[in-house]
Design a protein around this motif. Structure first.
Motif, PDB file in Angstrom:
ATOM      1  N   LEU A   1     -15.400  -9.721  -2.274  1.00 20.14           N
ATOM      2  CA  LEU A   1     -15.363 -10.201  -1.190  1.00 20.14           C
ATOM      3  C   LEU A   1     -16.413  -9.314  -0.063  1.00 20.14           C
ATOM      4  CD1 LEU A   1     -14.372 -12.153   1.053  1.00 20.14           C
ATOM      5  CD2 LEU A   1     -12.538 -10.570   1.533  1.00 20.14           C
ATOM      6  N   TRP A   2     -16.463  -8.155  -0.457  1.00 21.19           N
ATOM      7  CA  TRP A   2     -17.345  -7.282   0.475  1.00 21.19           C
ATOM      8  C   TRP A   2     -18.932  -7.441  -0.042  1.00 21.19           C
ATOM      9  CZ3 TRP A   2     -17.234  -5.520   5.171  1.00 21.19           C
ATOM     10  CH2 TRP A   2     -15.896  -5.194   5.765  1.00 21.19           C
ATOM     11  N   LEU A   3     -19.063  -7.737  -1.269  1.00 24.59           N
ATOM     12  CA  LEU A   3     -20.205  -8.275  -1.874  1.00 24.59           C
ATOM     13  C   LEU A   3     -20.531  -9.443  -1.351  1.00 24.59           C
ATOM     14  CD1 LEU A   3     -20.148  -6.936  -5.507  1.00 24.59           C
ATOM     15  CD2 LEU A   3     -22.001  -6.385  -3.781  1.00 24.59           C
ATOM     16  N   TYR A   4     -19.654 -10.471  -1.011  1.00 24.73           N
ATOM     17  CA  TYR A   4     -20.308 -11.845  -0.428  1.00 24.73           C
ATOM     18  C   TYR A   4     -20.580 -11.346   0.844  1.00 24.73           C
ATOM     19  CZ  TYR A   4     -19.698 -16.045   1.573  1.00 24.73           C
ATOM     20  OH  TYR A   4     -20.023 -17.311   2.537  1.00 24.73           O
ATOM     21  N   LYS A   5     -19.893 -10.750   1.680  1.00 27.45           N
ATOM     22  CA  LYS A   5     -20.383 -10.405   3.051  1.00 27.45           C
ATOM     23  C   LYS A   5     -21.571  -9.779   3.114  1.00 27.45           C
ATOM     24  CE  LYS A   5     -17.208  -8.684   5.965  1.00 27.45           C
ATOM     25  NZ  LYS A   5     -17.128 -10.112   6.776  1.00 27.45           N
ATOM     26  N   ALA A   6     -21.894  -8.801   2.042  1.00 29.91           N
ATOM     27  CA  ALA A   6     -23.269  -8.015   2.192  1.00 29.91           C
ATOM     28  C   ALA A   6     -24.412  -9.046   1.548  1.00 29.91           C
ATOM     29  CB  ALA A   6     -23.062  -7.021   1.329  1.00 29.91           C
ATOM     30  N   THR A   7     -24.147 -10.111   0.615  1.00 34.76           N
ATOM     31  CA  THR A   7     -25.307 -10.874   0.275  1.00 34.76           C
ATOM     32  C   THR A   7     -25.289 -11.999   0.668  1.00 34.76           C
ATOM     33  OG1 THR A   7     -23.980 -11.321  -1.835  1.00 34.76           O
ATOM     34  CG2 THR A   7     -24.869  -9.203  -1.968  1.00 34.76           C
ATOM     35  N   ASP A   8     -24.055 -12.636   0.861  1.00 36.40           N
ATOM     36  CA  ASP A   8     -24.025 -14.181   1.196  1.00 36.40           C
ATOM     37  C   ASP A   8     -24.275 -14.961  -0.071  1.00 36.40           C
ATOM     38  OD1 ASP A   8     -23.353 -16.216   3.112  1.00 36.40           O
ATOM     39  OD2 ASP A   8     -25.360 -16.761   3.493  1.00 36.40           O
ATOM     40  N   ASN A   9     -23.885 -14.243  -1.232  1.00 35.10           N
ATOM     41  CA  ASN A   9     -24.280 -15.035  -2.321  1.00 35.10           C
ATOM     42  C   ASN A   9     -22.943 -15.732  -2.722  1.00 35.10           C
ATOM     43  OD1 ASN A   9     -24.231 -15.554  -5.255  1.00 35.10           O
ATOM     44  ND2 ASN A   9     -25.736 -14.034  -5.697  1.00 35.10           N
ATOM     45  N   HIS A  10     -23.021 -16.899  -3.185  1.00 36.14           N
ATOM     46  CA  HIS A  10     -21.453 -17.777  -3.254  1.00 36.14           C
ATOM     47  C   HIS A  10     -20.860 -17.184  -4.706  1.00 36.14           C
ATOM     48  CE1 HIS A  10     -21.094 -20.592   0.013  1.00 36.14           C
ATOM     49  NE2 HIS A  10     -22.024 -19.967   0.111  1.00 36.14           N
ATOM     50  N   HIS A  11     -21.621 -16.574  -5.524  1.00 35.91           N
ATOM     51  CA  HIS A  11     -21.135 -16.321  -6.827  1.00 35.91           C
ATOM     52  C   HIS A  11     -19.946 -15.202  -6.572  1.00 35.91           C
ATOM     53  CE1 HIS A  11     -20.697 -13.887 -10.699  1.00 35.91           C
ATOM     54  NE2 HIS A  11     -20.635 -12.833  -9.942  1.00 35.91           N
ATOM     55  N   TYR A  12     -20.000 -14.323  -5.528  1.00 36.56           N
ATOM     56  CA  TYR A  12     -19.096 -13.565  -5.271  1.00 36.56           C
ATOM     57  C   TYR A  12     -17.882 -14.211  -4.622  1.00 36.56           C
ATOM     58  CZ  TYR A  12     -22.352  -9.909  -6.574  1.00 36.56           C
ATOM     59  OH  TYR A  12     -23.448  -9.196  -7.216  1.00 36.56           O
ATOM     60  N   LEU A  13     -17.992 -15.014  -3.614  1.00 38.60           N
ATOM     61  CA  LEU A  13     -17.059 -15.937  -2.907  1.00 38.60           C
ATOM     62  C   LEU A  13     -16.270 -16.555  -4.029  1.00 38.60           C
ATOM     63  CD1 LEU A  13     -15.509 -16.862  -0.403  1.00 38.60           C
ATOM     64  CD2 LEU A  13     -17.406 -18.802  -0.290  1.00 38.60           C
ATOM     65  N   ASN A  14     -16.913 -17.393  -4.981  1.00 42.48           N
ATOM     66  CA  ASN A  14     -16.395 -17.998  -5.861  1.00 42.48           C
ATOM     67  C   ASN A  14     -15.254 -17.190  -6.679  1.00 42.48           C
ATOM     68  OD1 ASN A  14     -17.790 -20.311  -5.072  1.00 42.48           O
ATOM     69  ND2 ASN A  14     -19.455 -20.262  -6.790  1.00 42.48           N
ATOM     70  N   TYR A  15     -15.890 -15.977  -7.014  1.00 46.16           N
ATOM     71  CA  TYR A  15     -14.846 -15.294  -7.837  1.00 46.16           C
ATOM     72  C   TYR A  15     -13.612 -14.943  -6.948  1.00 46.16           C
ATOM     73  CZ  TYR A  15     -13.561 -10.696 -10.409  1.00 46.16           C
ATOM     74  OH  TYR A  15     -12.834 -10.005 -11.118  1.00 46.16           O
ATOM     75  N   VAL A  16     -13.874 -14.833  -5.639  1.00 49.52           N
ATOM     76  CA  VAL A  16     -12.610 -14.501  -4.933  1.00 49.52           C
ATOM     77  C   VAL A  16     -11.628 -15.900  -4.809  1.00 49.52           C
ATOM     78  CG1 VAL A  16     -11.746 -14.154  -2.633  1.00 49.52           C
ATOM     79  CG2 VAL A  16     -13.721 -12.949  -3.428  1.00 49.52           C
ATOM     80  N   LEU A  17     -12.265 -17.047  -4.820  1.00 52.28           N
ATOM     81  CA  LEU A  17     -11.660 -18.334  -4.705  1.00 52.28           C
ATOM     82  C   LEU A  17     -10.792 -18.593  -6.081  1.00 52.28           C
ATOM     83  CD1 LEU A  17     -14.259 -20.358  -2.712  1.00 52.28           C
ATOM     84  CD2 LEU A  17     -12.020 -19.303  -1.898  1.00 52.28           C
ATOM     85  N   GLU A  18     -11.762 -18.643  -7.162  1.00 55.73           N
ATOM     86  CA  GLU A  18     -11.391 -18.956  -8.497  1.00 55.73           C
ATOM     87  C   GLU A  18     -10.151 -17.828  -8.875  1.00 55.73           C
ATOM     88  OE1 GLU A  18     -15.109 -18.888 -10.734  1.00 55.73           O
ATOM     89  OE2 GLU A  18     -15.650 -20.523  -9.541  1.00 55.73           O
ATOM     90  N   ASN A  19     -10.257 -16.819  -8.679  1.00 58.94           N
ATOM     91  CA  ASN A  19      -9.461 -15.549  -9.158  1.00 58.94           C
ATOM     92  C   ASN A  19      -8.090 -15.545  -8.019  1.00 58.94           C
ATOM     93  OD1 ASN A  19     -10.397 -14.455 -11.925  1.00 58.94           O
ATOM     94  ND2 ASN A  19     -12.052 -14.456 -10.460  1.00 58.94           N
ATOM     95  N   ALA A  20      -7.980 -16.397  -7.176  1.00 61.05           N
ATOM     96  CA  ALA A  20      -6.998 -16.276  -5.781  1.00 61.05           C
ATOM     97  C   ALA A  20      -5.727 -16.145  -6.360  1.00 61.05           C
ATOM     98  CB  ALA A  20      -7.367 -17.401  -4.944  1.00 61.05           C
ATOM     99  N   HIS A  21      -5.215 -17.056  -7.260  1.00 60.51           N
ATOM    100  CA  HIS A  21      -4.087 -17.085  -7.796  1.00 60.51           C
ATOM    101  C   HIS A  21      -3.547 -16.186  -8.750  1.00 60.51           C
ATOM    102  CE1 HIS A  21      -0.335 -18.584 -10.188  1.00 60.51           C
ATOM    103  NE2 HIS A  21      -0.145 -19.103  -9.065  1.00 60.51           N
ATOM    104  N   ASP A  22      -4.304 -16.041  -9.882  1.00 63.79           N
ATOM    105  CA  ASP A  22      -4.149 -15.039 -11.089  1.00 63.79           C
ATOM    106  C   ASP A  22      -4.063 -13.777 -10.548  1.00 63.79           C
ATOM    107  OD1 ASP A  22      -4.007 -17.537 -12.585  1.00 63.79           O
ATOM    108  OD2 ASP A  22      -5.771 -17.189 -13.521  1.00 63.79           O
ATOM    109  N   PHE A  23      -5.105 -13.316  -9.743  1.00 61.81           N
ATOM    110  CA  PHE A  23      -5.261 -11.891  -9.168  1.00 61.81           C
ATOM    111  C   PHE A  23      -4.358 -11.505  -7.946  1.00 61.81           C
ATOM    112  CE2 PHE A  23      -9.667 -10.572 -11.067  1.00 61.81           C
ATOM    113  CZ  PHE A  23      -9.185 -11.113 -12.349  1.00 61.81           C
ATOM    114  N   GLY A  24      -3.637 -12.365  -7.529  1.00 65.37           N
ATOM    115  CA  GLY A  24      -2.437 -12.455  -6.629  1.00 65.37           C
ATOM    116  C   GLY A  24      -3.081 -12.302  -5.223  1.00 65.37           C
ATOM    117  N   GLY A  25      -4.120 -12.845  -4.910  1.00 62.85           N
ATOM    118  CA  GLY A  25      -4.743 -12.951  -3.468  1.00 62.85           C
ATOM    119  C   GLY A  25      -4.102 -13.892  -2.747  1.00 62.85           C
ATOM    120  N   ILE A  26      -3.287 -15.012  -3.275  1.00 66.54           N
ATOM    121  CA  ILE A  26      -2.717 -16.141  -2.400  1.00 66.54           C
ATOM    122  C   ILE A  26      -1.286 -16.120  -3.094  1.00 66.54           C
ATOM    123  CG2 ILE A  26      -4.735 -17.549  -2.028  1.00 66.54           C
ATOM    124  CD1 ILE A  26      -3.819 -19.114  -4.326  1.00 66.54           C
ATOM    125  N   THR A  27      -0.916 -15.331  -3.789  1.00 73.31           N
ATOM    126  CA  THR A  27       0.642 -15.190  -4.126  1.00 73.31           C
ATOM    127  C   THR A  27       1.249 -14.047  -3.659  1.00 73.31           C
ATOM    128  OG1 THR A  27      -0.292 -14.206  -6.370  1.00 73.31           O
ATOM    129  CG2 THR A  27       0.136 -16.391  -6.622  1.00 73.31           C
TER     130      THR A  27
END
Length: 519
Positions: free
Chosen positions: A254-280
């Protein structure tokens, strides 16, 4: 008649000045002028970071009772690890809390940079960040190698020595492909990415260098997954990664997304949201170990128009982030953060103030977001307006500064009454600059640790662990759960202090105008 005209002219000037200030610093409601000097608290919090410096101290070092230390760090392993910070009252350099300290200080500068600058502390804040990031650059010796600790917590705790006298082990520990540490790699990536935003305008080359390291560290942590305390087992008794590494990987991305505006990093936060506990994970603390609440709050503030295709996941992040805030505000139906009888948030016995400072910061940041978007916080027990959020965050800060049953400031060096016997090796022993005679392990315990007198050196700006769940505080050097301070306690409040200083200035201006108009 002439006197009346002059008075009106003077009043008009004040009104113009106020309107300019209000345009730059909008204030929706005046809550009265505070008795606390938040600018002083801000200044002293940053001064504390200089007391915690390891390495060769600069000529403009303001904490003069400290001297050079740890000048051979890394020598045994053939790497230069001189520099960085001691985390608390000991002489070990722990990578995970050090990185979190820099992430939070950088976030504070990103969020409240103008306020910090107006308070005259911007340069000091940047110096504090760079002292940490310079060390991280040294510690990241290869794309897949990060030196995560210098010193041995066990042998260090057998000794009571000034850092300038250290005779304990300075063995350095690393994580790599065979010995992974995704948590410490992810947090260090977050720290360097956040710092890259801070330095983007003032030092573009340095900002780019930090971003380069951040990207490599994140990739390393993600590719070779594992907990750092499984690779560096000696850290388990001090900074174990209880929450695991998934929160740090999301946090780093997420901090890399904020620093780069590269959606690769945002997609990582979104795609792993459930499995990594971000939304659970619904969490009631935010700390050097558990990053979920901070992660969820930042994701909650992403621009909806820009990310409307991800609304479903963003809403789940927001739900969990707001759960944390509602828990702090005692607005959840089931789980809330406990409070002392006088109203201080109370998470646990050991160094409770770290959870108070992080809560005050997240409440302030999200309250500002709600203010700017004309929203309210929806909790189980009703909606909460931004002004109520700000008022509660301020109450926690004011408790720290002296508005508490003990009538003491838990920020050392602030106010007339504060802890005198901080659990801190360097502060509790005569300054090396005053007495260069060697002080050994047992000599330190016998002659200095056991003394009932106040510390000879005041570790100004240190936020100690604080009172117990009954608002009681025992100012004894041996009472480390209450009297030890940590870097991540103080720096998290830097932005909040700056914001409150600005609001105080606005309130003072309104008060002065009112007095002039009524006289």
């Amino acid at each position: 008649m002439e006197e009346k005209k002059q008075k009106q002219h003077f009043l008009n000037i004040w009104l113009v000045l106020y309107m300019v200030a209000a345009a730059v610093f909008p204030l929706k409601q005046c809550h009265g002028i505070s008795e606390f000097n938040y600018r002083e608290a801000l200044s002293k919090s940053l001064l504390y970071m200089e007391a915690q410096r390891s390495g060769r101290l600069p000529y403009h070092q303001r904490v003069t009772w400290r001297h050079h230390s740890g000048l051979t760090d890394g020598l045994e392993q053939g790497v230069d690890l001189v520099g960085g910070y001691y985390d608390a009252g000991d002489n070990v350099k722990f990578g995970l809390p050090m990185a979190f300290t820099i992430t939070m200080l950088s976030w504070g500068v990103i969020q409240y940079g103008q306020e910090i600058s107006d308070a005259g502390e911007y340069d000091h804040a940047l110096e504090a960040i760079k002292w940490g990031t310079d060390y991280f650059i040294k510690a990241h010796t290869h794309p897949n190698v990060l030196w995560a600790q210098v010193g041995d917590g066990d042998t260090d705790h057998y000794c009571w020595q000034r850092p300038e006298d250290m005779t304990t082990s300075r063995h350095a520990y690393k994580v790599d492909e065979r010995n992974p540490g995704s948590d410490v790699a992810g947090e260090t990536a977050a720290a360097m990415a956040a710092a890259s935003i801070v330095f983007r305008r003032l030092n573009p080359h340095y900002s780019h260098l930090l971003l380069h390291h951040a990207k490599q560290l994140f990739e390393f942590g993600d590719k070779y997954r594992g907990k750092y305390d499984s690779s560096i087992e000696i850290v388990k008794g001090y900074y174990p990664s209880v929450s695991g590494y998934m929160d740090e990987l999301l946090w780093g991305a997420l901090w890399l997304y904020k620093a780069t505006d590269n959606h690769h990093y945002l997609n990582y936060v979104l795609e792993n949201a459930h499995d990594f506990g971000g939304i659970t994970w619904a969490i009631t603390e935010f700390s050097w170990d558990v990053k979920y609440a901070g992660l969820q709050i930042i994701v909650s503030m992403l621009m909806e128009e820009k990310h409307k295709e991800h609304k479903h996941i963003l809403d789940q992040y927001r739900s969990k982030g707001e759960y944390y805030l509602c828990a702090c505000l005692n607005k959840n139906n089931k789980t809330n953060v406990d409070r002392t009888p006088a109203g201080l948030l109370y998470v646990r016995q050991w160094n409770n103030m770290q959870y108070v400072s992080t809560a005050a910061f997240l409440l302030s940041v999200y309250g500002d977001y709600l203010d700017s978007t004309n929203r309210t916080l929806r909790c189980d027990r009703g909606t909460v307006a931004p002004r109520e959020i700000h008022a509660f965050a301020k109450s926690q800060v004011d408790y720290i500064l002296g508005s508490n049953p003990m009538a003491t400031s838990y920020l050392v060096g602030y106010g007339t009454k504060f802890p005198q016997r901080v659990h801190h090796r360097g502060a509790s022993i005569v300054s090396y600059k005053e007495s260069k005679g060697f002080i050994g392990c047992t000599q330190g315990y016998d002659n200095w640790y056991q003394r009932l007198d106040p510390n000879p050196n005041v570790v100004v700006g240190a936020l100690v662990g604080g009172p117990d769940n009954k608002d009681q505080f025992n100012d004894q050097r041996s009472n480390f759960m209450q009297t030890e301070a940590c870097t991540y306690n103080s720096v998290t409040l830097v932005g909040v202090f700056a914001k409150l200083h600005r609001l105080n200035n606005n309130d003072s201006m309104i008060h002065r105008i009112t007095l002039i108009a009524s006289s």
